[in-house]
Design an enzyme around this catalytic site. Structure first.
Site, PDB file in Angstrom:
ATOM      1  N   ASP A  60     -50.299  -9.192 -25.521  1.00  0.00           N
ATOM      2  CA  ASP A  60     -49.509  -8.144 -26.118  1.00  0.00           C
ATOM      3  C   ASP A  60     -48.651  -8.323 -27.441  1.00  0.00           C
ATOM      4  OD1 ASP A  60     -47.807  -9.074 -24.331  1.00  0.00           O
ATOM      5  OD2 ASP A  60     -46.302  -7.604 -24.540  1.00  0.00           O
ATOM      6  N   GLU A  71     -45.961  -9.407 -21.827  1.00  0.00           N
ATOM      7  CA  GLU A  71     -44.802 -10.295 -21.975  1.00  0.00           C
ATOM      8  C   GLU A  71     -43.503  -9.972 -22.652  1.00  0.00           C
ATOM      9  OE1 GLU A  71     -42.606 -13.970 -23.569  1.00  0.00           O
ATOM     10  OE2 GLU A  71     -43.672 -11.924 -24.300  1.00  0.00           O
ATOM     11  N   GLU A  72     -43.970  -9.115 -23.594  1.00  0.00           N
ATOM     12  CA  GLU A  72     -43.116  -8.700 -24.571  1.00  0.00           C
ATOM     13  C   GLU A  72     -42.171  -7.586 -23.876  1.00  0.00           C
ATOM     14  OE1 GLU A  72     -42.400 -10.200 -26.929  1.00  0.00           O
ATOM     15  OE2 GLU A  72     -44.214 -11.015 -28.076  1.00  0.00           O
ATOM     16  N   HIS A 125     -41.733 -11.101 -34.712  1.00  0.00           N
ATOM     17  CA  HIS A 125     -41.238  -9.895 -34.186  1.00  0.00           C
ATOM     18  C   HIS A 125     -40.526  -9.079 -35.477  1.00  0.00           C
ATOM     19  CE1 HIS A 125     -40.165 -10.551 -29.759  1.00  0.00           C
ATOM     20  NE2 HIS A 125     -41.289 -10.879 -29.815  1.00  0.00           N
ATOM     21  N   ASP A 131     -47.567 -14.222 -32.336  1.00  0.00           N
ATOM     22  CA  ASP A 131     -46.800 -13.970 -31.080  1.00  0.00           C
ATOM     23  C   ASP A 131     -47.561 -12.904 -30.121  1.00  0.00           C
ATOM     24  OD1 ASP A 131     -45.027 -14.161 -28.878  1.00  0.00           O
ATOM     25  OD2 ASP A 131     -43.615 -13.220 -29.893  1.00  0.00           O
ATOM     26  N   HIS A 161     -50.053 -14.607 -23.884  1.00  0.00           N
ATOM     27  CA  HIS A 161     -49.989 -13.206 -23.477  1.00  0.00           C
ATOM     28  C   HIS A 161     -50.698 -12.493 -24.661  1.00  0.00           C
ATOM     29  CE1 HIS A 161     -46.814 -12.212 -26.380  1.00  0.00           C
ATOM     30  NE2 HIS A 161     -46.096 -13.422 -26.004  1.00  0.00           N
ATOM     31  N   ASP A 195     -46.677 -20.584 -26.216  1.00  0.00           N
ATOM     32  CA  ASP A 195     -46.115 -19.245 -26.879  1.00  0.00           C
ATOM     33  C   ASP A 195     -44.704 -19.793 -27.459  1.00  0.00           C
ATOM     34  OD1 ASP A 195     -45.606 -16.597 -27.178  1.00  0.00           O
ATOM     35  OD2 ASP A 195     -44.572 -16.385 -25.187  1.00  0.00           O
TER      36      ASP A 195
END
Length: 410
Positions: free
Chosen positions: A87, A182-183, A386, A148, A85, A205
């Site tokens: 984003d 995705e997030e 994150h 990520d 992904h 991922d």
């Protein structure tokens, strides 16, 4: 340029490209949820075109697709799809990322320009990277890094680049697809299944080297709406009902030992994600997570019972709404063991010992598995996702590339 150098330069370029998503917009059906996701999609699309892939395109919802044809003689080999992904999460800024590269990291604490300290005594993976003298990449400490999942994107395209540049390596057809949002939990909402012909896939991922993930949480979002009765605070007694107090009462009575910060491994949790409101109306948003279907049913029931009890004891009203986000992919992957077996062989050929760990979250692969395309998850070499403490190991990222190459070979 060597493969690992190409990987590094590509990754550094990606993390500098702002692509943060917005859960609020995505929840309202806007995919992609932010305009900046188009910027990295354009970069990826151009790279795939330059590598000579077929049917390269970015869809109207910002999914970028490409098809690498098989080497001559292997056209009938079953294809598979690689996904990552584009984003980054919205809780920590991903704008103006300034990546820093520490060649042959020596295992000492790293003080980033913004004052964040990466301490190997508190981070076992970082300590191990130091012992191995790995090259690590961080942000400046004022933003996340974005490994990520830009590490996954870089690894997939570097694998494709290698296969294109080494026609002597026999391989079957490979599809690639890079998704937005995705997030936000909406990464598979608009995936172009009309383009994807593969019967199985792999998401790239994951985290630490060796991780091979075939199971994840069952996930629900619960929204609890509390209705109170407003009245002047000076004359509130006896009939004012404060919806803020109701929300607080509800949250305080959730099991204290079943929160994200008090659980690990296969333990599920209740995660308060947002609370807002006033005397008249208040709302709580919870994420419910559990590895078993039975456990999830119990969590849903507890939320409903606790909300009803809160309303009863305060004299207010409540309404509860549950939304399924994704399901544990284990059941479907167990029905298709050859998908994981193929990946296990690639790990071993690349000299990586597989470590089966449950995903304490979900991936696009878990949603895709629900949709009929089994998709286990591969590590990326990224850590502390994150957060301002995020970092990635270039050495581990390169191992992922080697696994993807082995996966592609016939």
């Amino acid at each position: 340029m060597t493969t690992i150098q190409s990987l590094k330069e590509r990754f550094l370029n990606y993390v500098k490209t702002y692509s943060q998503s917005s859960s609020g917009n995505a929840d309202n059906g806007i995919i992609p949820s932010t305009p900046q996701q188009w910027d990295i999609a354009k970069i990826i699309c151009r790279e795939l075109e330059n590598l000579g892939l077929e049917n390269v395109q970015t869809t109207e919802n910002c999914y970028t697709y490409g098809y690498l044809k098989a080497t001559p003689g292997f056209e009938n080999t079953p294809s598979f799809c690689l996904l990552a992904h584009i984003d980054t999460v919205e809780e920590v800024s991903g704008k103006n990322v300034e990546p820093l590269v520490f060649e042959h990291y020596d295992g000492k604490p790293v003080t980033l320009p913004a004052g964040i300290i990466l301490n190997p005594e508190e981070d076992k993976a970082l300590s191990l990277a130091g012992k191995n003298g790995e090259t690590i990449i961080t942000s400046s400490g004022s933003t996340l890094l974005g490994a990520d999942d830009k590490a996954g994107v870089a690894e997939i395209i570097t694998c494709i680049e290698y296969l294109v540049n080494h026609p002597e390596e026999a391989h079957g057809p490979v599809e690639v697809c890079f998704s937005p949002d995705e997030e936000t939990g909406h990464g598979m909402d608009k995936i172009p299944l009309n383009l994807i012909k593969s019967k199985f896939a792999y998401t790239v991922d994951g985290g630490h080297i060796g991780e091979l993930e075939t199971e994840c949480f069952n996930a629900y979002k619960s929204e609890i709406f509390f209705t109170g009765k407003s009245k002047h605070t000076g004359t509130a007694r006896p009939d004012m009902v404060n919806a803020v107090t109701m929300a607080s009462h509800f949250l305080q009575n959730l099991p204290a030992n079943e929160r994200p910060e008090t659980t690990d491994g296969y333990q599920g949790f209740y995660a308060p994600m947002n609370v807002s409101g006033s005397i008249e109306n208040a709302q709580v948003t919870l994420f419910l997570r559990d590895f078993s279907e039975e456990g999830m049913k119990k969590r849903i029931q507890l939320v409903e019972n606790l909300a009803a009890l809160t309303a009863q004891t305060t004299g207010g009203k409540c309404k509860v709404k549950h939304t399924q986000q994704y399901l544990n992919m284990k059941n479907e992957l167990d029905k298709n063991p050859c998908v994981t077996e193929k990946l296990l062989r690639a790990y071993k050929k690349a000299g990586v010992e597989p470590v089966f760990t449950p995903i304490r979250g979900g991936t696009d692969g878990s949603r895709l598995t629900e949709m009929g395309i089994p998709a286990p998850n591969i590590f990326t070499g990224g850590h502390n996702f994150h957060s301002l403490y995020e970092w990635a190991s270039l050495d581990q990222m390169y191992k992922t590339v080697q696994i993807l190459i082995e996966l592609s070979k016939v």
